[in-house]
Write an enzyme that holds these catalytic residues in place. Sequence first.
Site, mmCIF file in Angstrom:
data_model
loop_
_atom_site.group_PDB
_atom_site.id
_atom_site.type_symbol
_atom_site.label_atom_id
_atom_site.label_comp_id
_atom_site.label_asym_id
_atom_site.label_seq_id
_atom_site.Cartn_x
_atom_site.Cartn_y
_atom_site.Cartn_z
ATOM 1 N N ARG A 1 -11.456 29.060 12.395
ATOM 2 C CA ARG A 1 -12.627 28.177 12.185
ATOM 3 C C ARG A 1 -12.549 27.345 10.897
ATOM 4 O O ARG A 1 -13.555 26.900 10.367
ATOM 5 C CB ARG A 1 -13.926 28.970 12.214
ATOM 6 C CG ARG A 1 -14.129 29.658 13.537
ATOM 7 C CD ARG A 1 -15.525 30.161 13.743
ATOM 8 N NE ARG A 1 -15.602 30.745 15.055
ATOM 9 C CZ ARG A 1 -15.180 31.968 15.355
ATOM 10 N NH1 ARG A 1 -14.670 32.731 14.413
ATOM 11 N NH2 ARG A 1 -15.268 32.424 16.585
ATOM 12 N N LYS B 1 -10.279 2.065 1.841
ATOM 13 C CA LYS B 1 -10.553 2.961 2.978
ATOM 14 C C LYS B 1 -11.621 3.996 2.596
ATOM 15 O O LYS B 1 -12.538 4.265 3.375
ATOM 16 C CB LYS B 1 -9.274 3.648 3.476
ATOM 17 C CG LYS B 1 -9.596 4.529 4.683
ATOM 18 C CD LYS B 1 -8.497 4.716 5.672
ATOM 19 C CE LYS B 1 -9.003 5.553 6.868
ATOM 20 N NZ LYS B 1 -7.970 5.987 7.757
ATOM 21 N N GLU C 1 -17.775 7.956 12.042
ATOM 22 C CA GLU C 1 -17.685 6.783 12.911
ATOM 23 C C GLU C 1 -18.889 6.687 13.849
ATOM 24 O O GLU C 1 -18.741 6.510 15.059
ATOM 25 C CB GLU C 1 -16.383 6.862 13.717
ATOM 26 C CG GLU C 1 -15.769 5.502 13.963
ATOM 27 C CD GLU C 1 -14.330 5.583 14.448
ATOM 28 O OE1 GLU C 1 -13.442 5.495 13.602
ATOM 29 O OE2 GLU C 1 -14.128 5.717 15.658
ATOM 30 N N HIS D 1 -3.062 -1.587 20.186
ATOM 31 C CA HIS D 1 -2.996 -0.401 21.051
ATOM 32 C C HIS D 1 -2.546 -0.776 22.455
ATOM 33 O O HIS D 1 -1.780 -0.060 23.092
ATOM 34 C CB HIS D 1 -4.364 0.295 21.131
ATOM 35 C CG HIS D 1 -4.640 1.142 19.926
ATOM 36 N ND1 HIS D 1 -5.914 1.415 19.484
ATOM 37 C CD2 HIS D 1 -3.801 1.774 19.063
ATOM 38 C CE1 HIS D 1 -5.844 2.179 18.399
ATOM 39 N NE2 HIS D 1 -4.574 2.395 18.121
ATOM 40 N N HIS E 1 -6.162 -3.683 15.906
ATOM 41 C CA HIS E 1 -5.825 -2.471 16.657
ATOM 42 C C HIS E 1 -6.147 -2.570 18.144
ATOM 43 O O HIS E 1 -5.529 -1.866 18.941
ATOM 44 C CB HIS E 1 -6.515 -1.247 16.038
ATOM 45 C CG HIS E 1 -5.865 -0.799 14.756
ATOM 46 N ND1 HIS E 1 -5.798 -1.609 13.642
ATOM 47 C CD2 HIS E 1 -5.230 0.362 14.417
ATOM 48 C CE1 HIS E 1 -5.170 -0.954 12.673
ATOM 49 N NE2 HIS E 1 -4.812 0.238 13.116
ATOM 50 N N HIS F 1 3.809 1.760 15.214
ATOM 51 C CA HIS F 1 2.379 1.442 15.260
ATOM 52 C C HIS F 1 2.051 0.191 14.419
ATOM 53 O O HIS F 1 1.362 -0.717 14.882
ATOM 54 C CB HIS F 1 1.594 2.661 14.756
ATOM 55 C CG HIS F 1 0.137 2.446 14.631
ATOM 56 N ND1 HIS F 1 -0.686 2.259 15.728
ATOM 57 C CD2 HIS F 1 -0.674 2.366 13.532
ATOM 58 C CE1 HIS F 1 -1.928 2.092 15.311
ATOM 59 N NE2 HIS F 1 -1.943 2.145 13.986
ATOM 60 N N ARG G 1 -17.085 1.914 10.215
ATOM 61 C CA ARG G 1 -15.641 2.221 10.192
ATOM 62 C C ARG G 1 -14.850 1.311 11.128
ATOM 63 O O ARG G 1 -13.642 1.145 10.977
ATOM 64 C CB ARG G 1 -15.447 3.688 10.603
ATOM 65 C CG ARG G 1 -14.749 4.519 9.538
ATOM 66 C CD ARG G 1 -14.588 5.958 9.957
ATOM 67 N NE ARG G 1 -13.202 6.347 9.764
ATOM 68 C CZ ARG G 1 -12.798 7.573 9.399
ATOM 69 N NH1 ARG G 1 -13.661 8.520 9.205
ATOM 70 N NH2 ARG G 1 -11.522 7.827 9.234
ATOM 71 N N LYS H 1 -9.766 12.097 9.573
ATOM 72 C CA LYS H 1 -9.569 12.176 11.029
ATOM 73 C C LYS H 1 -8.294 12.965 11.304
ATOM 74 O O LYS H 1 -7.244 12.672 10.725
ATOM 75 C CB LYS H 1 -9.364 10.769 11.609
ATOM 76 C CG LYS H 1 -10.625 10.071 12.020
ATOM 77 C CD LYS H 1 -10.221 8.844 12.825
ATOM 78 C CE LYS H 1 -11.367 7.935 13.108
ATOM 79 N NZ LYS H 1 -10.930 6.719 13.795
ATOM 80 N N ASN I 1 -10.464 -1.344 12.373
ATOM 81 C CA ASN I 1 -9.678 -1.519 13.607
ATOM 82 C C ASN I 1 -9.175 -2.943 13.791
ATOM 83 O O ASN I 1 -8.703 -3.287 14.877
ATOM 84 C CB ASN I 1 -10.514 -1.129 14.841
ATOM 85 C CG ASN I 1 -10.765 0.356 14.868
ATOM 86 O OD1 ASN I 1 -10.038 1.113 14.230
ATOM 87 N ND2 ASN I 1 -11.807 0.779 15.563
ATOM 88 N N GLU J 1 -0.408 -2.197 7.707
ATOM 89 C CA GLU J 1 -1.768 -1.689 7.430
ATOM 90 C C GLU J 1 -2.261 -2.225 6.072
ATOM 91 O O GLU J 1 -3.444 -2.485 5.909
ATOM 92 C CB GLU J 1 -1.804 -0.158 7.437
ATOM 93 C CG GLU J 1 -1.518 0.481 8.796
ATOM 94 C CD GLU J 1 -2.646 0.320 9.833
ATOM 95 O OE1 GLU J 1 -3.738 -0.162 9.486
ATOM 96 O OE2 GLU J 1 -2.405 0.681 11.009
#
Length: 522
Positions: free
Chosen positions: A289, A395, A405, A421, A417, A434, A410, A311, A414, A353
Amino acid sequence: MPGNIILTGFFGSGKKTIGRILAEKCGFSFLSTDLFMELEERAILGDAFFPGEEILYHPCSLELAEKISPLSGTVIAWGSRAPFDEEYRKLFSKSDRIVYLHVDHDIFLDRVEHRLLPLEWDRQKLSDLYQELSESHVQADHTCDTSMREAGQAAEEIASALNLPRASEETYSEDIKTDASGKHVIQVGNKLSSFLSDRVKELAPRKVAIISNPLVASLFFNKIAGLCGETEIQAFCVPDGEEFKTLSTAERIYGFLLTEGYSRSDLLIALGGGVIGDLCGFVASTYKRGMPVIQIPTTLLAQVDSAIGGKTGINHSRGKNMIGTFYQPEMVISSTAFLQCLPEREFRNGLAEVIKYAIIRDHKLFSFLADRKSDILARKPETLQQIVSCCSKIKTCIVSKDEREELGIREVLNFGHTVGHMIETLTGYTRYRHGEAVAIGMAVEAQICRDKGFLKKKDCEKILTLISDYSLPVSIPEDIDSTRFKEMLTQDKKVRQDMIRLPVPEKIGRAEVKEVECGKFL
Ligand code: NAD
């Protein structure tokens, strides 16, 4: 970027000792192929590694040599005569140099007397191998006789003969607080400092597990372990690659932690790029946990992006990052020293980025990227420090306003992106890194914003120029089917009634999320 220095020579010639000193002296990274091969094997078997364990001799296979060869600025202690073989030589870049460490025959026999060697190697076999390797040394760029020299003298002789740069003594670092309590901190610096030791002491774990992959662990594990004080420390490596960011790899890590008796007050350290950071963060957030994790990102992309914001994620056969948690690390330590040996393509991958942050939030960073291109590509430590620090602050600032988010804040991260993607999916995640896909995404989305009248033509041109100046792609590959592209777009979860939510740059340094017609794509 400086090429690699490949040290070769027989057992007892001092490759590892001299290599480490040479690397330190010149600000290079250090890698031993023996350790790399050993960690590759253990990653497959799921065996942990302890600091100071003696490593057996492993002739470096061509397959593994291919994985090492894109490194830059690294001193490589290379076992066996392999670097002189044609098929291996082809892997080296023009700026790589081979140094042969010679040791006289009798001294060599004395030095290897107590070494762990393959059982079948008697004195005769050793002498034959010695002879064979000695004959190939004429192909080396430089030969250094280590028979009567101390390791430090030999390192100095090599550095002077190859005219290598000397590492700067200067140390700088900056702490960026990520929450009001000041407990969670990102430290950006050019060296690994006592900061890690102090935090490990504060957390007082019984055991520390460094989760990494064989390449990164063979480069940096010993340094990190040396900063963890007296605590029991182990490295657990998983194979390198996005395809291993899965639940079954996470399960192997859980298995290792359970077998070794890790409790929730022990500590995990994620040492690697975004793949290791996401995977280890996920394990830390779910094991018993939740247990503490320190992120030590080693790619530019991970330092400016994935290690920040909490994340975590693993992939599922139905999609990337489909399973994950929000979980903040105890701290993030971003050392620009790690970036010196990053393969060129990985470095540029991270720069995409960086360019994104400049477009959405910081026109000064944009000008810096345009004006200081040669310093950036030469990876000058102080220049990298400025970039990593600036992006980490941007960031952190965005994430602190919308950690989970939920508020749409946030989403501005993107930019590039949505299209990126889709390109990654349509090309099967293998053609582009990426950041490269995001670079195309930023170029396409900037042009949509220009056509829609949100962004001035001049600013759009500047964006396209900056992306291509860093040799990143700016157009959708011709073999991508435009019908399939449009279909995917309309199925995107951000689309409602033919309108998609996109971060829209209104000028360089400022972007807001807006609804844009899907019909504007392609
Ligand atoms: P990566 O972790 O696969 O690293 C790229 C390659 O560089 C690997 O082969 C690695 O072994 C090697 N490497 C790492 N450090 C090195 C060093 N210092 N020197 C030499 N080689 C080194 O890829 P990445 O680009 O760092 O990260 C991509 C991952 O990050 C993806 O899985 C993506 O989903 C994830 N990501 C997560 C977030 C987030 O917010 N959590 C954000 C962006 C990306």
